[in-house]
Write a protein that holds these residues in place. Structure first.
Motif, PDB file in Angstrom:
ATOM      1  N   LEU A  22     -26.741   1.298  -1.890  1.00  0.00           N
ATOM      2  CA  LEU A  22     -25.877   2.398  -1.456  1.00  0.00           C
ATOM      3  C   LEU A  22     -26.470   3.739  -1.891  1.00  0.00           C
ATOM      4  CD1 LEU A  22     -22.320   0.969  -2.309  1.00  0.00           C
ATOM      5  CD2 LEU A  22     -23.613   0.805  -0.171  1.00  0.00           C
ATOM      6  N   LYS A  23     -26.306   4.721  -1.028  1.00  0.00           N
ATOM      7  CA  LYS A  23     -26.847   6.053  -1.321  1.00  0.00           C
ATOM      8  C   LYS A  23     -25.851   6.847  -2.150  1.00  0.00           C
ATOM      9  CE  LYS A  23     -28.707  10.276   0.736  1.00  0.00           C
ATOM     10  NZ  LYS A  23     -29.053  11.002   1.973  1.00  0.00           N
ATOM     11  N   GLY A  46     -20.535  11.693   6.597  1.00  0.00           N
ATOM     12  CA  GLY A  46     -21.112  10.356   6.522  1.00  0.00           C
ATOM     13  C   GLY A  46     -22.431  10.263   5.801  1.00  0.00           C
ATOM     14  N   ASP A  49     -23.013   7.192   0.474  1.00  0.00           N
ATOM     15  CA  ASP A  49     -21.980   6.165   0.371  1.00  0.00           C
ATOM     16  C   ASP A  49     -21.069   6.379  -0.829  1.00  0.00           C
ATOM     17  OD1 ASP A  49     -23.020   4.456   2.562  1.00  0.00           O
ATOM     18  OD2 ASP A  49     -24.769   4.345   1.228  1.00  0.00           O
ATOM     19  N   ILE A  50     -21.622   6.947  -1.908  1.00  0.00           N
ATOM     20  CA  ILE A  50     -20.857   7.183  -3.128  1.00  0.00           C
ATOM     21  C   ILE A  50     -21.049   8.641  -3.542  1.00  0.00           C
ATOM     22  CG2 ILE A  50     -20.551   6.560  -5.555  1.00  0.00           C
ATOM     23  CD1 ILE A  50     -21.753   3.841  -4.934  1.00  0.00           C
ATOM     24  N   ARG A  65     -12.919   9.995   5.237  1.00  0.00           N
ATOM     25  CA  ARG A  65     -13.583   8.706   5.068  1.00  0.00           C
ATOM     26  C   ARG A  65     -13.488   8.186   3.632  1.00  0.00           C
ATOM     27  NH1 ARG A  65     -19.286   9.476   3.260  1.00  0.00           N
ATOM     28  NH2 ARG A  65     -19.722   7.400   4.095  1.00  0.00           N
TER      29      ARG A  65
END
Length: 327
Positions: A22-23, A46, A49-50, A65
């Motif tokens: 995860l990015k 987007g 991810d974290i 999101r």
């Protein structure tokens, strides 16, 4: 979410080990504002991810999101902060989840545990009022005017705090609170020079008192106090007090603004002005009233003061002129 910037590096390494696929993007208060905007806008669109961040994101962000938040060392945040933070998730069509991580209960103060339990108890939409009421019960209402006051009163001083409180109470009671100050655009603004009064806090206190003087007698008493405490007034202080006298006269005459130059004096009158401009020899032009008269810098304060006193006398018919003083 972490409470301190120095917590981020170790936690970032741990997250990258746990979820290497995860990015991770980061945001904190020491980053340039443009970089923070870039990170947050990108995350909302987007990118990443974290998001690992401090509490700079506690208000004003709408990231639809984002549906899960983990607060690291939640015991180091205040109750209001935690309530604001949990409002950053679940803003889209998916239910939000907030996980609060702390040390073992034995290492947390009882008051902090009560705050965390309050947040867990009031977890429904619109629970802000209940949380505020519970926080008030736990911390108490405070000591508004006592020595233990730790808020605005110590910052601005007891007298000013009481003055503002009195104005607020009068407004609540429906009384007319006349809060405005005439704008003087003429000559030197004056000052209390540091060479005359070296202590900055003393000068600040005197400026505050001067701004709140409401009549000529109080101003004369203030000047007498300055002479007694600090000796003869320097030119800058003389100019400052002269402007204070003009403001009192302008306020009494209901003049909102005075513009005075070498060729003319222009007055902008308030809507509640009730004087007779003709008796003062004024002519109207573009919404202002002008006195066309050439003056030297040394005489201008005296001329403006005389003009304002004429307007006061014309408006009341009985008010005695204030003491005049040439600068």
């Amino acid at each position: 979410m972490v409470p301190r910037i120095e917590d981020m590096a170790a936690l970032s390494e741990k997250l990258q080990r746990i979820v290497p696929g995860l990015k991770l993007v980061e945001a904190h208060g020491k980053m340039p504002a443009a970089q923070i905007d870039e990170v947050m806008v990108g995350f909302a669109d987007g990118v990443g991810d974290i998001l690992l961040a401090t509490n700079i994101i506690e208000a004003g962000l709408d990231v639809k999101r984002a549906n899960t938040m983990i607060v690291w060392r939640a015991d180091r945040f205040g109750l209001a902060q935690l309530h604001q933070l949990r409002g950053r998730v679940g803003r889209g069509n998916r239910r939000g989840q907030v996980v609060l991580l702390t040390q073992a209960e034995g290492g947390i103060a009882e008051r902090t545990l009560k705050q965390l339990r309050t947040l867990a108890t009031f977890d429904r939409l619109g629970a802000g009022f209940e949380i505020s009421a519970r926080d008030l019960d736990m911390r108490g209402a405070g000591d508004m005017l006592g020595d233990t006051q730790a808020g605005h009163m110590k910052l601005i001083g007891v007298e000013l705090y009481q003055h503002l409180l009195e104005l607020a109470l009068r407004q609540v009671r429906g009384e007319d609170v006349d809060r405005w100050t005439p704008d003087l655009n003429m000559g030197s603004p004056g000052a209390l020079p540091a060479s005359w009064i070296p202590e900055a806090d003393v000068r600040l206190g005197l400026y505050v008192r001067l701004a709140r003087l409401a009549d000529a007698a109080a101003l004369e008493g203030f000047e007498a106090e300055l002479l007694d405490r600090f000796g003869p007034l320097p030119a800058e202080a003389e100019s400052l007090l002269a402007r204070a006298r003009l403001r009192l006269s302008a306020r009494t005459a209901r003049v909102g603004r005075v513009d005075a130059g070498a060729a003319a004096i222009a007055l902008t009158l308030r809507k509640d002005f009730a004087g007779d401009t003709a008796k003062a020899g004024l002519m109207e032009k573009d919404g202002r009233f002008l006195l066309i008269e050439a003056t030297e810098d040394a005489d201008r304060f005296d001329l403006v003061h005389a003009l304002l006193e004429t307007l006061v006398a014309a408006g009341t018919g009985s008010r005695e002129p204030m003491a005049r003083k040439v600068v």
